[in-house]
Design a protein around this motif. Structure first.
Motif, PDB file in Angstrom:
ATOM      1  N   ASN A  86       0.806  -1.394   0.056  1.00  0.00           N
ATOM      2  CA  ASN A  86       0.152   0.065   0.113  1.00  0.00           C
ATOM      3  C   ASN A  86       0.961   1.313  -0.156  1.00  0.00           C
ATOM      4  N   SER A  87       0.834   1.804  -1.047  1.00  0.00           N
ATOM      5  CA  SER A  87       1.765   3.153  -1.255  1.00  0.00           C
ATOM      6  C   SER A  87       0.899   4.491  -1.070  1.00  0.00           C
ATOM      7  N   LYS A  88       1.391   5.119   0.072  1.00  0.00           N
ATOM      8  CA  LYS A  88       0.445   6.310   0.411  1.00  0.00           C
ATOM      9  C   LYS A  88       0.994   7.643  -0.547  1.00  0.00           C
ATOM     10  N   TYR A  89       0.066   8.714  -0.407  1.00  0.00           N
ATOM     11  CA  TYR A  89       0.610   9.755  -1.038  1.00  0.00           C
ATOM     12  C   TYR A  89       1.978  10.303  -0.584  1.00  0.00           C
ATOM     13  N   GLY A  90       2.874  10.915  -1.508  1.00  0.00           N
ATOM     14  CA  GLY A  90       4.044  11.087  -1.324  1.00  0.00           C
ATOM     15  C   GLY A  90       5.110  10.076  -1.308  1.00  0.00           C
ATOM     16  N   ASN A  91       4.846   8.864  -1.493  1.00  0.00           N
ATOM     17  CA  ASN A  91       5.926   7.731  -1.562  1.00  0.00           C
ATOM     18  C   ASN A  91       6.700   8.069  -2.949  1.00  0.00           C
ATOM     19  N   GLU A  92       7.959   8.264  -2.801  1.00  0.00           N
ATOM     20  CA  GLU A  92       8.849   8.400  -3.932  1.00  0.00           C
ATOM     21  C   GLU A  92       9.419   7.173  -4.318  1.00  0.00           C
ATOM     22  N   GLN A  93       9.216   6.033  -3.470  1.00  0.00           N
ATOM     23  CA  GLN A  93       9.896   4.609  -3.764  1.00  0.00           C
ATOM     24  C   GLN A  93       8.925   3.777  -4.251  1.00  0.00           C
ATOM     25  N   GLU A  94       7.762   4.217  -4.683  1.00  0.00           N
ATOM     26  CA  GLU A  94       6.869   3.381  -5.295  1.00  0.00           C
ATOM     27  C   GLU A  94       7.098   2.307  -6.204  1.00  0.00           C
ATOM     28  N   THR A 100       5.958 -19.179  -0.578  1.00  0.00           N
ATOM     29  CA  THR A 100       6.454 -17.331  -0.710  1.00  0.00           C
ATOM     30  C   THR A 100       7.019 -17.023   0.621  1.00  0.00           C
ATOM     31  N   ALA A 101       7.116 -17.822   1.558  1.00  0.00           N
ATOM     32  CA  ALA A 101       7.580 -17.466   3.069  1.00  0.00           C
ATOM     33  C   ALA A 101       8.936 -16.820   2.929  1.00  0.00           C
ATOM     34  N   ASP A 102      10.145 -17.521   2.305  1.00  0.00           N
ATOM     35  CA  ASP A 102      11.408 -17.148   2.221  1.00  0.00           C
ATOM     36  C   ASP A 102      11.264 -16.004   1.289  1.00  0.00           C
ATOM     37  N   LEU A 103      10.505 -15.868   0.428  1.00  0.00           N
ATOM     38  CA  LEU A 103      10.438 -14.715  -0.449  1.00  0.00           C
ATOM     39  C   LEU A 103      10.126 -13.370   0.093  1.00  0.00           C
ATOM     40  N   GLY A 104       8.853 -13.582   1.212  1.00  0.00           N
ATOM     41  CA  GLY A 104       8.445 -12.691   1.760  1.00  0.00           C
ATOM     42  C   GLY A 104       9.495 -11.852   2.999  1.00  0.00           C
ATOM     43  N   GLU A 105      10.383 -12.822   3.577  1.00  0.00           N
ATOM     44  CA  GLU A 105      11.443 -12.521   4.499  1.00  0.00           C
ATOM     45  C   GLU A 105      12.484 -11.547   3.749  1.00  0.00           C
ATOM     46  N   SER A 106      12.748 -11.857   2.306  1.00  0.00           N
ATOM     47  CA  SER A 106      13.758 -11.341   1.832  1.00  0.00           C
ATOM     48  C   SER A 106      13.368  -9.715   1.526  1.00  0.00           C
ATOM     49  N   LEU A 107      11.931  -9.849   1.206  1.00  0.00           N
ATOM     50  CA  LEU A 107      11.364  -8.614   0.723  1.00  0.00           C
ATOM     51  C   LEU A 107      11.297  -7.585   1.842  1.00  0.00           C
ATOM     52  N   LEU A 108      11.064  -8.140   2.894  1.00  0.00           N
ATOM     53  CA  LEU A 108      11.132  -7.313   4.350  1.00  0.00           C
ATOM     54  C   LEU A 108      12.423  -6.622   4.438  1.00  0.00           C
ATOM     55  N   GLU A 109      13.774  -7.228   4.007  1.00  0.00           N
ATOM     56  CA  GLU A 109      14.773  -6.543   4.140  1.00  0.00           C
ATOM     57  C   GLU A 109      15.216  -5.645   3.094  1.00  0.00           C
ATOM     58  N   LYS A 110      14.759  -5.953   1.788  1.00  0.00           N
ATOM     59  CA  LYS A 110      15.032  -5.195   0.686  1.00  0.00           C
ATOM     60  C   LYS A 110      14.096  -3.962   0.547  1.00  0.00           C
ATOM     61  N   LEU A 111      12.770  -3.737   1.203  1.00  0.00           N
ATOM     62  CA  LEU A 111      11.859  -2.864   1.221  1.00  0.00           C
ATOM     63  C   LEU A 111      12.441  -1.929   2.513  1.00  0.00           C
ATOM     64  N   GLY A 112      13.301  -2.532   3.430  1.00  0.00           N
ATOM     65  CA  GLY A 112      13.827  -1.648   4.419  1.00  0.00           C
ATOM     66  C   GLY A 112      12.615  -1.524   5.529  1.00  0.00           C
ATOM     67  N   VAL A 113      11.692  -2.524   5.720  1.00  0.00           N
ATOM     68  CA  VAL A 113      10.708  -2.116   7.096  1.00  0.00           C
ATOM     69  C   VAL A 113      10.927  -3.326   8.159  1.00  0.00           C
ATOM     70  N   GLU A 166       6.702   5.048   7.117  1.00  0.00           N
ATOM     71  CA  GLU A 166       5.618   6.294   7.021  1.00  0.00           C
ATOM     72  C   GLU A 166       4.915   6.590   5.788  1.00  0.00           C
ATOM     73  N   TYR A 167       5.589   5.901   4.669  1.00  0.00           N
ATOM     74  CA  TYR A 167       4.838   6.027   3.271  1.00  0.00           C
ATOM     75  C   TYR A 167       4.380   4.948   2.627  1.00  0.00           C
ATOM     76  N   PHE A 168       4.639   3.883   3.262  1.00  0.00           N
ATOM     77  CA  PHE A 168       4.010   2.526   2.670  1.00  0.00           C
ATOM     78  C   PHE A 168       3.855   1.728   3.687  1.00  0.00           C
ATOM     79  N   SER A 169       3.048   0.516   3.273  1.00  0.00           N
ATOM     80  CA  SER A 169       2.805  -0.633   3.943  1.00  0.00           C
ATOM     81  C   SER A 169       3.181  -1.979   3.139  1.00  0.00           C
ATOM     82  N   TYR A 170       3.660  -2.916   3.757  1.00  0.00           N
ATOM     83  CA  TYR A 170       3.735  -4.226   3.092  1.00  0.00           C
ATOM     84  C   TYR A 170       3.609  -5.602   3.825  1.00  0.00           C
ATOM     85  N   SER A 171       2.962  -6.709   3.410  1.00  0.00           N
ATOM     86  CA  SER A 171       2.739  -7.835   3.882  1.00  0.00           C
ATOM     87  C   SER A 171       2.667  -8.729   2.819  1.00  0.00           C
TER      88      SER A 171
END
Length: 634
Positions: free
Chosen positions: A320-328, A471-484, A492-497
């Motif tokens: 979910n990308s919020k208004y002002g998210n430059e990394q979308e 996709t469990a391993d993939l999900g954990e990898s994305l947590l690190e790459k998205l920096g959450v 502040e500008y997005f959420s991921y799950s």
């Protein structure tokens, strides 16, 4: 022959009585040692530090329970050997020598049980570690290691336990007189009496306890838990000591029943046996209830949280990308790169957030507008049959986020909403978890949506993958790459799950809790069965003599088997049936507390334990009848 050899031979001569005590003690040592192996395992410490704390806590519970269990068991054994002790005293053994003999016997059995429990634990350690990998769903393996810390802890703890218990047994013997030892259990028993008042009180306490537990809802369950538990425990005690004897005495007065076939033999001393074993049955019922309720609750919570996760989440990956998210754009590209090689469907939902002045008092935050076509595409791809909408002109449907905190009756079904000088005619409203941004939206016609100006854009991306658990391993990898953060996936500008990863974490967490709770429950349940075994075999000699006299007046083998089966069944299953009822009521109360049905988990746990108990009963019955008939044949 030395005195130590005499004590050793005495244990061998009484191996029938001591067998259950030895095996149950061995099992307690084994379970304690298994917990210690995991608690000190270096790999598990690194992966799950919280689990190791729980394991040490479980060890403490098992240790305290083992102390009570062994002490009560020893009391039963000493009672069954009173006549033997009396003969030894008559033949010249001093009281000091008698106490020394019992002390050495108990230390010997304790040492053998400790060595055997640790030895069996070492033999099966690798298999147990592999099983734990599967239960806890660990990515890293749990290799076998030499658990010196666990060995030293187990030896020290249980040798101390058995030494302390041995001193207690010496103290128990101290007050016995020779005449009491010689008489043993052969003292004639008077007809047991039951208080009518206490029998009625037992029924009333259980009825009140059950009534409160089944009627309270929500947070009231927490406040009712302690008083209901106390009421039911007191009611259970009087049930076995008073009400059961009262019912049996009433049945004996029914001549048509009492004088029918072999019921005379069956009921003649059933009241005495119920009275004698009342405390044991009470203890078995309470311990079994704890085992049923604890394991049923843990299994129920696991079902509840995993099922709630599936009910709420309809897509494998949500961003979910919020208004002002430059990394979308960058983040969406990272997600698509990770999904490369997998069959997936990407579904964007563009949300135009606008100001609706007329909503200031009612639903001021709910200002999102989404198009009919994008919503229908998202609803079609979801794992549920979400409502499809068909709109025309300025018609709109109100889509609110469905949760337990919101009462659908509070939501207006129809109304006129004005924003930017334009009116929207809301024709319907429904709740859904399709868009998990925890806000509510208006679904409008595509043409109406395209003409909206002056908005802040928010975009919800849903990625649907067929095998979402993979996709469990993939999900954990994305947590690190998205920096959450791993704990929430929000910034502040997005959420991921990721559903696969969250499912894995939830199962792993509850797998660890179940792993700890399951063994504690099993220890309690085995102990409960062992207590019944001890009591049955403590009275075996007396039963052999009784049926030997009855057989001389024409009791057949078939009648003997029938009497013993019914009598053993009543003595064996009455406390278990009471425990099952207590457990079912407790789990129903939990269902009322969380507003979630635990029928599946309750049936699974109670059914499994009941099946085990039935198998255990037939094993005990076979051996018990065999010993009675063997005595009669000699």
């Amino acid at each position: 022959m030395t005195f130590r050899q005499f004590a050793f031979n005495n244990v061998l001569r009484n191996k029938r009585i001591y067998a259950a005590y030895f095996l149950s003690s061995l099992f307690s040592v084994f379970v304690f040692f298994v917990y210690a192996i995991f608690a000190f395992h270096p790999a598990l410490k690194a992966v799950h530090p919280g689990v190791t704390v729980g394991l040490h806590f479980a060890e403490g519970i098992i240790y305290v329970f083992s102390f009570i269990f062994v002490l009560v068991s020893m009391s039963a054994f000493l009672h069954s050997r009173k006549k033997e002790f009396g003969l030894m005293v008559m033949l010249g053994m001093t009281n000091q020598q008698l106490r020394k003999m019992v002390f050495l016997e108990n230390v010997l059995i304790g040492f053998a049980a400790t060595v055997s429990g640790v030895g069996i634990g070492l033999v099966f350690a690798k298999l147990i570690l592999m099983t734990a990998e599967s239960v806890l769903e660990l990515k890293e393996s749990l290799p076998f290691y030499m658990p010196w810390e666990a060995i030293f802890l187990t030896f020290g703890a249980f040798l101390l336990l058995f030494v302390v218990i041995s001193f207690f047994t010496v103290w128990i013997l101290k007050g016995n007189k020779l005449i009491d030892l010689i008489k043993g259990s052969a003292v004639p028993k008077n007809e047991p009496k039951a208080s009518v008042l206490l029998s009625i009180l037992a029924a009333l306490l259980l009825a009140v306890g059950y009534g409160i537990a089944l009627t309270v809802k929500g947070d009231q369950v927490i406040y009712a838990m302690i008083p209901v538990t106390i009421i039911v425990i007191i009611g259970t005690y009087f049930l076995f000591t008073q009400l059961s004897v009262f019912i049996i005495n009433r049945l004996k007065k029914q001549k048509m029943l009492f004088w029918k076939k072999t019921n005379l033999v069956l009921f003649s001393d059933l009241a005495n046996r119920m009275k004698d074993n009342a405390r044991t049955f009470f203890f078995v019922a309470i311990v079994s209830t704890v085992a049923f309720t604890a394991i049923g609750t843990l299994v129920g919570f696991r079902f509840m949280f995993t099922n709630s996760l599936l009910e709420e989440r309809q897509f494998t990956i949500e961003y979910n990308s919020k208004y002002g998210n430059e990394q979308e754009a960058e983040h969406i590209q990272i997600i698509e790169d990770e999904l490369e090689g997998l069959a997936y469907e990407k579904l964007p939902l563009h949300i135009r957030n606008v100001s609706i002045p007329s909503m200031a008092e009612d639903y001021a935050p709910l200002t999102g507008i989404i198009s009919e076509s994008e919503y229908n595409a998202l609803a079609k791809a979801g794992r549920k049959d979400d409502v499809q909408v068909s709109l025309d002109g300025n018609e709109a449907v109100y889509l609110y986020y469905h949760n337990e905190m919101l009462d659908p009756k509070e939501v207006e079904e129809t109304r006129i909403v004005n924003f930017s000088g334009k009116e929207i005619n809301q024709t319907a409203a429904f709740g859904s978890t399709l868009v998990r941004s925890y806000d509510s939206y208006f679904i409008v016609d595509d043409a109406y949506y395209d003409n909206i100006t002056d908005f802040e854009l928010e975009t919800f991306y849903a990625f649907q993958v067929g095998d979402w658990k993979a996709t469990a391993d993939l999900g954990e990898s994305l947590l690190e790459k998205l920096g959450v953060s791993e704990t929430n996936g929000f910034s502040e500008y997005f959420s991921y799950s990721n559903l696969g990863y969250d499912w894995y974490v939830t199962n792993q967490s509850f797998g660890a809790v179940l792993f700890i709770g399951m063994f504690i429950g099993v220890v309690f349940f085995v102990a409960a069965g062992s207590f019944l075994y001890f009591r049955l075999y403590a009275d075996l000699e007396e039963e052999q003599k009784k049926f030997s006299m009855i057989s001389k007046i024409g009791l057949t083998d078939k009648e003997l088997s029938r009497i013993l089966t019914i009598q053993l069944g009543l003595l064996f299953f009455i406390p278990i049936v009471i425990a099952v009822i207590h457990g079912a009521v407790a789990l129903t109360a939990l269902k009322n507390m969380f507003n979630y049905s635990m029928l599946h988990s309750s049936a699974l746990v109670l059914g499994s334990f009941s099946l085990i108990q039935i198998v255990y009963f037939f094993f005990i019955r076979h051996n018990y009848i065999k010993k009675i008939k063997s005595y009669l044949a000699n």
